[in-house]
Design a protein around this motif. Sequence first.
Motif, PDB file in Angstrom:
ATOM      1  N   SER A  24      46.238  27.951 -49.628  1.00 23.31           N
ATOM      2  CA  SER A  24      45.947  26.846 -48.387  1.00 23.31           C
ATOM      3  C   SER A  24      46.520  25.510 -48.933  1.00 23.31           C
ATOM      4  O   SER A  24      46.437  24.974 -49.847  1.00 23.31           O
ATOM      5  N   ILE A  25      46.967  25.024 -47.665  1.00 16.34           N
ATOM      6  CA  ILE A  25      47.350  23.650 -47.753  1.00 16.34           C
ATOM      7  C   ILE A  25      46.102  22.628 -47.081  1.00 16.34           C
ATOM      8  O   ILE A  25      46.827  21.401 -46.628  1.00 16.34           O
ATOM      9  N   GLY A  26      44.955  23.074 -47.048  1.00 15.62           N
ATOM     10  CA  GLY A  26      43.985  22.337 -46.193  1.00 15.62           C
ATOM     11  C   GLY A  26      43.770  22.457 -45.010  1.00 15.62           C
ATOM     12  O   GLY A  26      44.688  23.031 -44.209  1.00 15.62           O
ATOM     13  N   LEU A  27      42.882  21.538 -44.571  1.00 14.14           N
ATOM     14  CA  LEU A  27      42.879  21.292 -43.022  1.00 14.14           C
ATOM     15  C   LEU A  27      43.816  20.673 -42.373  1.00 14.14           C
ATOM     16  O   LEU A  27      44.291  19.289 -42.754  1.00 14.14           O
ATOM     17  N   CYS A  28      44.549  21.064 -41.616  1.00 10.00           N
ATOM     18  CA  CYS A  28      45.712  20.321 -40.791  1.00 10.00           C
ATOM     19  C   CYS A  28      45.344  19.888 -39.294  1.00 10.00           C
ATOM     20  O   CYS A  28      44.626  20.655 -38.599  1.00 10.00           O
ATOM     21  N   THR A  29      45.792  18.829 -38.912  1.00  7.73           N
ATOM     22  CA  THR A  29      45.485  18.377 -37.780  1.00  7.73           C
ATOM     23  C   THR A  29      46.685  18.735 -36.903  1.00  7.73           C
ATOM     24  O   THR A  29      47.750  18.428 -36.955  1.00  7.73           O
ATOM     25  N   LEU A  30      46.332  19.132 -35.755  1.00  8.99           N
ATOM     26  CA  LEU A  30      47.277  19.751 -34.819  1.00  8.99           C
ATOM     27  C   LEU A  30      47.339  18.641 -33.523  1.00  8.99           C
ATOM     28  O   LEU A  30      46.427  18.420 -33.009  1.00  8.99           O
ATOM     29  N   ARG A  31      48.664  18.336 -33.345  1.00 12.30           N
ATOM     30  CA  ARG A  31      48.761  17.371 -32.511  1.00 12.30           C
ATOM     31  C   ARG A  31      48.281  17.605 -30.892  1.00 12.30           C
ATOM     32  O   ARG A  31      48.589  18.841 -30.417  1.00 12.30           O
ATOM     33  N   GLY A  32      47.576  16.633 -30.232  1.00 13.55           N
ATOM     34  CA  GLY A  32      47.039  17.012 -29.042  1.00 13.55           C
ATOM     35  C   GLY A  32      45.611  17.803 -28.787  1.00 13.55           C
ATOM     36  O   GLY A  32      45.335  18.316 -27.848  1.00 13.55           O
ATOM     37  N   ARG A  33      45.052  18.176 -30.217  1.00 12.55           N
ATOM     38  CA  ARG A  33      43.891  18.940 -30.049  1.00 12.55           C
ATOM     39  C   ARG A  33      42.819  18.203 -31.136  1.00 12.55           C
ATOM     40  O   ARG A  33      43.244  17.607 -32.107  1.00 12.55           O
ATOM     41  N   SER A  34      41.501  18.390 -30.528  1.00 16.35           N
ATOM     42  CA  SER A  34      40.427  17.539 -31.277  1.00 16.35           C
ATOM     43  C   SER A  34      40.180  18.154 -32.467  1.00 16.35           C
ATOM     44  O   SER A  34      39.516  17.404 -33.383  1.00 16.35           O
ATOM     45  N   THR A  35      40.282  19.320 -32.850  1.00 15.28           N
ATOM     46  CA  THR A  35      39.898  20.032 -34.251  1.00 15.28           C
ATOM     47  C   THR A  35      41.205  20.260 -34.811  1.00 15.28           C
ATOM     48  O   THR A  35      42.133  20.854 -34.333  1.00 15.28           O
ATOM     49  N   GLY A  36      41.088  20.410 -36.049  1.00 13.52           N
ATOM     50  CA  GLY A  36      41.904  20.736 -37.066  1.00 13.52           C
ATOM     51  C   GLY A  36      41.768  22.295 -37.493  1.00 13.52           C
ATOM     52  O   GLY A  36      40.834  23.091 -36.777  1.00 13.52           O
ATOM     53  N   MET A  37      42.688  22.723 -38.502  1.00 12.95           N
ATOM     54  CA  MET A  37      42.747  24.163 -38.573  1.00 12.95           C
ATOM     55  C   MET A  37      43.302  24.355 -40.013  1.00 12.95           C
ATOM     56  O   MET A  37      44.322  23.805 -40.341  1.00 12.95           O
ATOM     57  N   THR A  38      42.814  25.124 -40.601  1.00 11.73           N
ATOM     58  CA  THR A  38      43.002  25.404 -42.260  1.00 11.73           C
ATOM     59  C   THR A  38      44.430  26.267 -42.034  1.00 11.73           C
ATOM     60  O   THR A  38      44.453  27.186 -41.461  1.00 11.73           O
TER      61      THR A  38
END
Length: 435
Positions: free
Chosen positions: A416-430
């Motif tokens: 895992s590289i942790g919770l990633c913030t996706l550009r243009g989206r309000s929630t991140g994704m592991t």
Amino acid sequence: MAPPPSDGIDAAERAAERLGGWLRIAIATVLLCSLVGPLLILQPAMIFSGAVSTRLVIALTTLIAFGLAGGAGVLLARRGRYRRWMAWVFPAVDAGLLCASVLAGLVLTALPGDYALMLTAVWLAPVILAIAALRLRAGAILIATAMTVAALGLPMLADGTVAPDPAALADEINGMHAMPPNLARLVMLALAGGVLAFAARRNRRIVARAVDEAARAGRLGRFLPAEIAADVGRSGDDPTGLSGRRRLAMIFVDLRGSTMLAEKLDPQTVGRRIGDYRARVRRVVTAHGGLVAGFVGDGILVLFGATGPEAPDAGATAALTAAGEVASDVSAWAREALAADGIGTALPDPAVAVAVHAGTVYCGPVGDDERLDYTVLGDPVNVAARIESIAKERGLAVVASDTVIDLAGRPAGWRSIGLCTLRGRSTGMTCHTPG
């Protein structure tokens, strides 16, 4: 996916046997009418008095058996019980009926076998061969011919005695050439010609359809993935019927440093190198069942599970495996190709950024023959593009979403590289990467 060629041939053979069965029934009906009809008109007393000659009974029995054999072929083909070996059985049955009828005729008339070709039943032979011509097996047609020749030749070897009274012999021969038998001969000849014409028309239609499908698939293959071009070619006037929602896995591949590559090389060389890069990616993903859905510059979208039965877990596993191989293969190619062009290490290391994700999308051909494209729509495609940006930003070759990792059964070899913030989206994704 396109059915194997043998499946199409088997379907055509089943259709041919079903058609041959109906033709046997129709021919038997026509011949029965041609035999009984003239008697009803010219000699009705013979029919209604029960004084029907034994030869007529044999002829009627042969035709009824011929029609029943046709009915059996129709039933077997319609119920899916027709098998390839039956292509040899039905001609044998036809030839057997012909041989039995000729032998019975010789016995009843007390004529020697040399007179076999004078019997009315012999004229059924062209009809049998015409029905055999419906099949798509040259061997079956040759066997039908051999059996028919044998059926007519064997009676000639039978032991017979000429009637002692020449007048009686003349009466027998004259009877064979009376109005009803001659009419039956003409009808059988006409039926044989009709069946041959029907067979030629049917086979021409089959060939024309195959040529049209191949030509259409060839045209569509320039715009669509080869894996579905053949299916679209057979889909008729509405290729969009192959489109729909599917849950599948996907990878998004992007070549790093392509702008730098364009600065250092002439456009022709850049175009050749991008073509090499695309070909390498396509070879790798195709080996794992991937479908190249589209190219956008140096970006490549590949789907796993877009064809065949829906199996998202298997597609996810294949996508994760293919992603790692694409990264290593393209990196090796980049070093060799750029060294050959004399520009050293113009591309960063790793040479590609590969994103792996899964979800439900709408995919398939959209448009018509004039302009038909393979389209993939849905939020998972946007997420894959965002994950590819994360791989670029963090200098990673492959980044996979937690969704596709779960779908593949959380295989070993990923961290895992942790919770990633996706550009243009309000929630991140592991997210995960190999290692």
